[in-house]
Design a protein around this motif. Structure first.
Motif, mmCIF file in Angstrom:
data_model
loop_
_atom_site.group_PDB
_atom_site.id
_atom_site.type_symbol
_atom_site.label_atom_id
_atom_site.label_comp_id
_atom_site.label_asym_id
_atom_site.label_seq_id
_atom_site.Cartn_x
_atom_site.Cartn_y
_atom_site.Cartn_z
ATOM 1 N N MET A 65 0.827 -1.875 -0.034
ATOM 2 C CA MET A 65 0.512 -0.003 0.206
ATOM 3 C C MET A 65 1.263 1.538 0.192
ATOM 4 N N GLY A 66 0.540 2.275 -0.941
ATOM 5 C CA GLY A 66 1.457 2.711 -0.665
ATOM 6 C C GLY A 66 1.706 4.007 -1.844
ATOM 7 N N GLU A 135 -6.847 2.902 -4.479
ATOM 8 C CA GLU A 135 -7.907 2.666 -2.572
ATOM 9 C C GLU A 135 -8.872 1.423 -2.154
ATOM 10 N N GLU A 173 -9.578 2.428 4.043
ATOM 11 C CA GLU A 173 -8.435 2.971 3.428
ATOM 12 C C GLU A 173 -8.199 4.214 3.983
ATOM 13 N N ASP A 174 -9.104 5.304 4.869
ATOM 14 C CA ASP A 174 -8.233 5.908 5.430
ATOM 15 C C ASP A 174 -7.122 6.304 6.404
ATOM 16 N N ARG A 177 -4.819 4.445 5.102
ATOM 17 C CA ARG A 177 -3.897 5.347 4.202
ATOM 18 C C ARG A 177 -3.116 6.422 5.204
ATOM 19 N N THR A 180 0.459 4.478 6.740
ATOM 20 C CA THR A 180 1.638 4.587 5.199
ATOM 21 C C THR A 180 2.039 5.575 5.429
ATOM 22 N N ILE A 181 1.274 7.200 4.895
ATOM 23 C CA ILE A 181 2.226 8.464 5.192
ATOM 24 C C ILE A 181 2.607 7.890 6.518
ATOM 25 N N GLU A 261 -1.008 12.884 -0.249
ATOM 26 C CA GLU A 261 -2.147 12.635 0.540
ATOM 27 C C GLU A 261 -1.145 10.637 0.226
ATOM 28 N N GLY A 262 -0.791 10.327 0.367
ATOM 29 C CA GLY A 262 0.061 9.016 -0.223
ATOM 30 C C GLY A 262 -0.319 8.303 -1.432
ATOM 31 N N PHE A 263 -0.638 9.229 -2.417
ATOM 32 C CA PHE A 263 -0.760 8.759 -3.688
ATOM 33 C C PHE A 263 0.253 9.516 -4.633
ATOM 34 N N ASN A 285 -1.771 6.978 -9.044
ATOM 35 C CA ASN A 285 -1.390 5.836 -9.133
ATOM 36 C C ASN A 285 -1.338 5.265 -10.476
#
Length: 369
Positions: A65-66, A135, A173-174, A177, A180-181, A261-263, A285
């Motif tokens: 993820m990321g 996502e 997901e939020d 995420r 992940t950040i 924002e991680g994308f 992505n």
């Protein structure tokens, strides 16, 4: 029908997975390296058909993820996806009998293979996107009633966390995420744990074996001095994807790319070899929409791939560069991804696009402005 993956298969598999990955799903070279290393000890990895699962098998999909652009600079240590799966097993009190991809992509088709080789379990020949999406709620698993959480996430330092948002897959997901950040932009996850009956009901079947066929088709076409894209167009009608065709050929003249924002978000501009208007491809992505001039030609969830003009090799969004000579190749998505429920989850509106979804085979005839 079950089959085994060996090191000799990996080149074709990651090539085909990158094609289905629509520009995302991670760097295929990294996926190839991870699985090749694991196969040196394991020898083979068994891939099983969804129909071979029993109803009470417990399948835990695993993935990265990321932002793919971050992964280029932060290579995995190698234990992260196994750590995530083990954390989810501990939390649920159940042991995985198999793993599975959540999407098709250069690395996310191979993370489960890596996990399977490490743990000696099979991989299910299916996934939850049939392509790649940015996502976690954008899964056919979610569309057709499976909860994604509890989710386990791990980083390269051995840290793990559990996210449990019950039936709210968007909140899952939020929260994942955000973690992940905090992990530096890349994490490794285990989620959508489900039984065999749920896999058969909700997954897009046989996408790993399809990736292998697609990658082999490109390679063998080159070896026989055929046009790889022509060979792909001949193969796709035999599959769930039904149709593929070139919508534009030209040279990349500009790429805008940023990590937000991680994308990885951006746009590629491609100039044609004649007097036609430029083609633009927007991505988050993955490639989301392709336009020629002011005319929309392909919309998510249909697949947009960018292929090297001569070799037919898929080019991911993070490796697009000025001067590359390319073809933009569109592929129709499986019908279970065009239902009203599916389009509500990962159709154009889910990405802030104002156009209604129209299958690309219709847009190719009429165009939408």
């Amino acid at each position: 029908m079950a089959f085994d993956i060996t090191i000799a298969d990996l080149g074709d598999l990651v090539r085909g997975a990158a094609l289905l990955g629509t520009g995302g799903g991670g760097d295929p070279a990294i996926g190839h390296t991870l699985v090749a290393e694991a196969l040196r000890d394991a020898g083979t990895i068994t891939v099983i058909d969804p129909d071979e699962l029993s109803d009470d098998d417990f399948v835990i999909p695993t993935a990265l993820m990321g932002a793919p652009s971050v992964l280029v600079e932060r290579l995995p240590r190698g234990s992260e996806p196994v750590d995530a799966l083990r954390a989810l097993e501990r939390h649920t009190g159940r042991t995985a009998t198999a793993t599975m991809p959540i999407e098709s992509g250069g690395i996310n088709s191979t993370i489960p293979l890596f996990v399977a080789a490490q743990l000696g379990i099979p991989v299910v020949d299916a996934d939850g996107m049939g392509r790649a999406f940015p996502e976690l709620q954008m899964e056919t698993f979610a569309v057709y009633g499976v909860n994604g959480s509890p989710l386990a996430i791990a980083d390269e330092h051995g840290h793990t966390a559990i996210v449990n948002t019950v039936a709210n897959n968007k909140k899952m997901e939020d929260w994942a995420r955000a973690l992940t950040i905090k992990m530096g932009g890349v994490g490794y996850i285990a989620e959508y744990g489900m039984d065999g009956a749920e896999v058969r009901r909700t997954a897009i079947p046989r996408t790993l074996s399809l990736a292998l066929r697609l990658g082999r088709t490109i390679r063998e076409a080159r070896e026989h001095h055929r046009d790889p894209v022509e060979a792909l167009s001949e193969l796709l009608p035999e599959t769930l994807y039904h149709r593929g065709e070139v919508i534009f050929s030209g040279k990349i003249v500009d790429v805008e790319r940023t990590t937000v924002e991680g994308f990885t978000r951006g746009k590629a501009r491609i100039a044609g070899f004649g007097d036609e208007p430029e083609c633009t491809v927007d991505f988050q992505n993955e490639y989301l929409v392709a336009r020629i001039g002011d005319e929309t030609r392909v919309l998510v969830p249909d697949l947009i791939t960018i292929l090297h003009l001569e070799t037919g090799e898929p080019i991911t969004a993070e490796t697009l560069r000025y001067g590359q000579r390319v073809r933009v190749f569109a592929i129709s998505t499986p019908e279970m991804m065009r239902t009203p429920a599916a389009l509500e989850t990962f159709g154009p509106a889910a990405f802030g696009l104002t156009e209604d979804f129209v299958p690309f085979e219709r847009l190719a005839r009429t165009g939408v402005r």
